[in-house]
Motif scaffolding. Sequence first.
Motif, PDB file in Angstrom:
ATOM      1  N   SER A   1       0.826  -1.195   0.000  1.00  0.00           N
ATOM      2  CA  SER A   1       0.000   0.000   0.000  1.00  0.00           C
ATOM      3  C   SER A   1       0.860   1.244   0.000  1.00  0.00           C
ATOM      4  N   PRO A   2       0.315   2.396  -0.467  1.00  0.00           N
ATOM      5  CA  PRO A   2       1.090   3.632  -0.473  1.00  0.00           C
ATOM      6  C   PRO A   2       1.599   4.008   0.910  1.00  0.00           C
ATOM      7  N   SER A   3       0.871   3.613   1.975  1.00  0.00           N
ATOM      8  CA  SER A   3       1.296   3.979   3.320  1.00  0.00           C
ATOM      9  C   SER A   3       2.589   3.298   3.718  1.00  0.00           C
ATOM     10  N   ALA A   4       2.987   2.249   2.965  1.00  0.00           N
ATOM     11  CA  ALA A   4       4.214   1.533   3.298  1.00  0.00           C
ATOM     12  C   ALA A   4       5.425   2.103   2.574  1.00  0.00           C
ATOM     13  N   MET A   5       5.230   3.152   1.782  1.00  0.00           N
ATOM     14  CA  MET A   5       6.328   3.723   1.026  1.00  0.00           C
ATOM     15  C   MET A   5       7.219   4.568   1.922  1.00  0.00           C
ATOM     16  N   ALA A   6       8.514   4.543   1.638  1.00  0.00           N
ATOM     17  CA  ALA A   6       9.475   5.377   2.347  1.00  0.00           C
ATOM     18  C   ALA A   6      10.125   6.303   1.324  1.00  0.00           C
ATOM     19  N   PHE A   7      11.176   7.005   1.731  1.00  0.00           N
ATOM     20  CA  PHE A   7      11.852   7.895   0.804  1.00  0.00           C
ATOM     21  C   PHE A   7      12.567   7.085  -0.280  1.00  0.00           C
ATOM     22  N   GLU A   8      12.837   7.726  -1.409  1.00  0.00           N
ATOM     23  CA  GLU A   8      13.390   7.017  -2.565  1.00  0.00           C
ATOM     24  C   GLU A   8      14.760   6.403  -2.285  1.00  0.00           C
ATOM     25  N   ASN A   9      15.536   6.998  -1.378  1.00  0.00           N
ATOM     26  CA  ASN A   9      16.876   6.467  -1.099  1.00  0.00           C
ATOM     27  C   ASN A   9      16.887   5.473   0.062  1.00  0.00           C
ATOM     28  N   ARG A  10      15.722   4.923   0.408  1.00  0.00           N
ATOM     29  CA  ARG A  10      15.640   3.872   1.423  1.00  0.00           C
ATOM     30  C   ARG A  10      16.496   2.685   1.001  1.00  0.00           C
ATOM     31  N   ILE A  11      16.874   1.838   1.964  1.00  0.00           N
ATOM     32  CA  ILE A  11      17.707   0.689   1.599  1.00  0.00           C
ATOM     33  C   ILE A  11      16.885  -0.385   0.895  1.00  0.00           C
ATOM     34  N   PHE A  12      15.616  -0.519   1.234  1.00  0.00           N
ATOM     35  CA  PHE A  12      14.653  -1.304   0.472  1.00  0.00           C
ATOM     36  C   PHE A  12      13.270  -1.004   1.023  1.00  0.00           C
ATOM     37  N   LEU A  13      12.248  -1.449   0.318  1.00  0.00           N
ATOM     38  CA  LEU A  13      10.877  -1.174   0.728  1.00  0.00           C
ATOM     39  C   LEU A  13      10.431  -2.197   1.755  1.00  0.00           C
ATOM     40  N   ALA A  14      10.190  -1.753   2.977  1.00  0.00           N
ATOM     41  CA  ALA A  14       9.720  -2.642   4.037  1.00  0.00           C
ATOM     42  C   ALA A  14       8.199  -2.641   4.074  1.00  0.00           C
ATOM     43  N   LYS A  15       7.636  -3.796   4.420  1.00  0.00           N
ATOM     44  CA  LYS A  15       6.185  -3.924   4.481  1.00  0.00           C
ATOM     45  C   LYS A  15       5.639  -3.291   5.753  1.00  0.00           C
ATOM     46  N   GLY A  16       4.337  -3.057   5.746  1.00  0.00           N
ATOM     47  CA  GLY A  16       3.667  -2.618   6.954  1.00  0.00           C
ATOM     48  C   GLY A  16       3.345  -1.140   6.966  1.00  0.00           C
ATOM     49  N   PRO A  17       2.417  -0.755   7.837  1.00  0.00           N
ATOM     50  CA  PRO A  17       2.024   0.653   7.952  1.00  0.00           C
ATOM     51  C   PRO A  17       3.141   1.496   8.545  1.00  0.00           C
ATOM     52  N   LYS A  18       3.140   2.772   8.206  1.00  0.00           N
ATOM     53  CA  LYS A  18       4.141   3.701   8.708  1.00  0.00           C
ATOM     54  C   LYS A  18       3.545   4.584   9.802  1.00  0.00           C
ATOM     55  N   THR A  19       4.398   4.989  10.738  1.00  0.00           N
ATOM     56  CA  THR A  19       3.964   5.836  11.848  1.00  0.00           C
ATOM     57  C   THR A  19       4.887   7.042  11.940  1.00  0.00           C
ATOM     58  N   PRO A  20       4.776   7.991  11.009  1.00  0.00           N
ATOM     59  CA  PRO A  20       5.705   9.124  10.996  1.00  0.00           C
ATOM     60  C   PRO A  20       5.523  10.087  12.156  1.00  0.00           C
ATOM     61  N   GLY A  21       4.298  10.192  12.654  1.00  0.00           N
ATOM     62  CA  GLY A  21       4.016  11.176  13.694  1.00  0.00           C
ATOM     63  C   GLY A  21       3.804  12.546  13.082  1.00  0.00           C
ATOM     64  N   PRO A  22       3.082  13.414  13.768  1.00  0.00           N
ATOM     65  CA  PRO A  22       2.822  14.758  13.239  1.00  0.00           C
ATOM     66  C   PRO A  22       4.072  15.627  13.271  1.00  0.00           C
ATOM     67  N   GLN A  23       4.209  16.483  12.282  1.00  0.00           N
ATOM     68  CA  GLN A  23       5.339  17.409  12.276  1.00  0.00           C
ATOM     69  C   GLN A  23       5.148  18.430  13.392  1.00  0.00           C
ATOM     70  N   PRO A  24       6.136  18.572  14.276  1.00  0.00           N
ATOM     71  CA  PRO A  24       5.990  19.503  15.401  1.00  0.00           C
ATOM     72  C   PRO A  24       5.809  20.944  14.935  1.00  0.00           C
ATOM     73  N   ALA A  25       5.039  21.698  15.689  1.00  0.00           N
ATOM     74  CA  ALA A  25       4.840  23.113  15.376  1.00  0.00           C
ATOM     75  C   ALA A  25       6.180  23.835  15.434  1.00  0.00           C
ATOM     76  N   GLY A  26       6.451  24.634  14.437  1.00  0.00           N
ATOM     77  CA  GLY A  26       7.696  25.396  14.414  1.00  0.00           C
ATOM     78  C   GLY A  26       8.805  24.741  13.621  1.00  0.00           C
ATOM     79  N   VAL A  27       8.751  23.433  13.460  1.00  0.00           N
ATOM     80  CA  VAL A  27       9.773  22.733  12.678  1.00  0.00           C
ATOM     81  C   VAL A  27       9.543  23.002  11.194  1.00  0.00           C
ATOM     82  N   GLY A  28      10.621  23.297  10.479  1.00  0.00           N
ATOM     83  CA  GLY A  28      10.514  23.598   9.059  1.00  0.00           C
ATOM     84  C   GLY A  28      10.202  25.050   8.770  1.00  0.00           C
ATOM     85  N   LYS A  29      10.267  25.901   9.798  1.00  0.00           N
ATOM     86  CA  LYS A  29       9.880  27.307   9.648  1.00  0.00           C
ATOM     87  C   LYS A  29      11.066  28.265   9.586  1.00  0.00           C
TER      88      LYS A  29
END
Length: 230
Positions: free
Chosen positions: A53-81
């Motif tokens: 599923s698309p939810s199992a995708m990682a970044f393109e430079n991953r070492i390989f595609l691992a199965k299972g759902p991902k749990t990235p967590g919400p981006q903290p307020a202020g990060v990326g600003k």
Amino acid sequence: MATDRMPKEAKPCHGRCFRLILLLSIACSGNGHVQRSWVQRRMLAVLPLAIGSPSAMAFENRIFLAKGPKTPGPQPAGVGKGQIQECGVAPNCFSSTSSDEHYLKPWSYPSGGKAQAMADLEKVIKLYPPGQQDVDGGGFQIQNLDEKGYVYVQFESLKRGYIDDVEFLVKPTNGDSGEVLVRSASRLGYLDLGVNAKRLNWLSQKLRDLGWTAPKITAELFPRYVSENR
């Protein structure tokens, strides 16, 4: 924390693919509307399991595609600003703006001005090998690299897809030299099992090779962090 134990190899779909092929065969041979409808429903159920599923995708430079759902967590307020924030209380973060045990001394670049410092950072980040020391196997991606001297990168663990946020802010101080504020933090969990230290130590070593001053994270400098994340 962008870490998890890496399996030796990704497993093929085997039984799932066989079921999909069998259903396709039934669909091709069947003539009745009821049979085709049943096959279509079964294929819709099996297809995501067979191809991932698309939810199992990682970044393109991953070492390989691992199965299972991902749990990235919400981006903290202020990060990326464009600014570097302090850390929270958990031993899973380093920041050059913290005033407590999370404080990481700013890194210093010797010459070349802000432009050269940004070029050095970009070069070293792009050289980073996902999976080094069993961390960041899900790869990484530069989210922001602007002319004001701010760099924001997301690193991802292999299996669970935990995202860690890493930021740099270049601040010229004297002629062509200057310092860089650094922050590396896990979004989820209390401990990071040493992930942020392993990542920053790899990056800082490469920058030291370019003439930067970027101290290594050690037990002497960060006793609580190292003790709790053993």
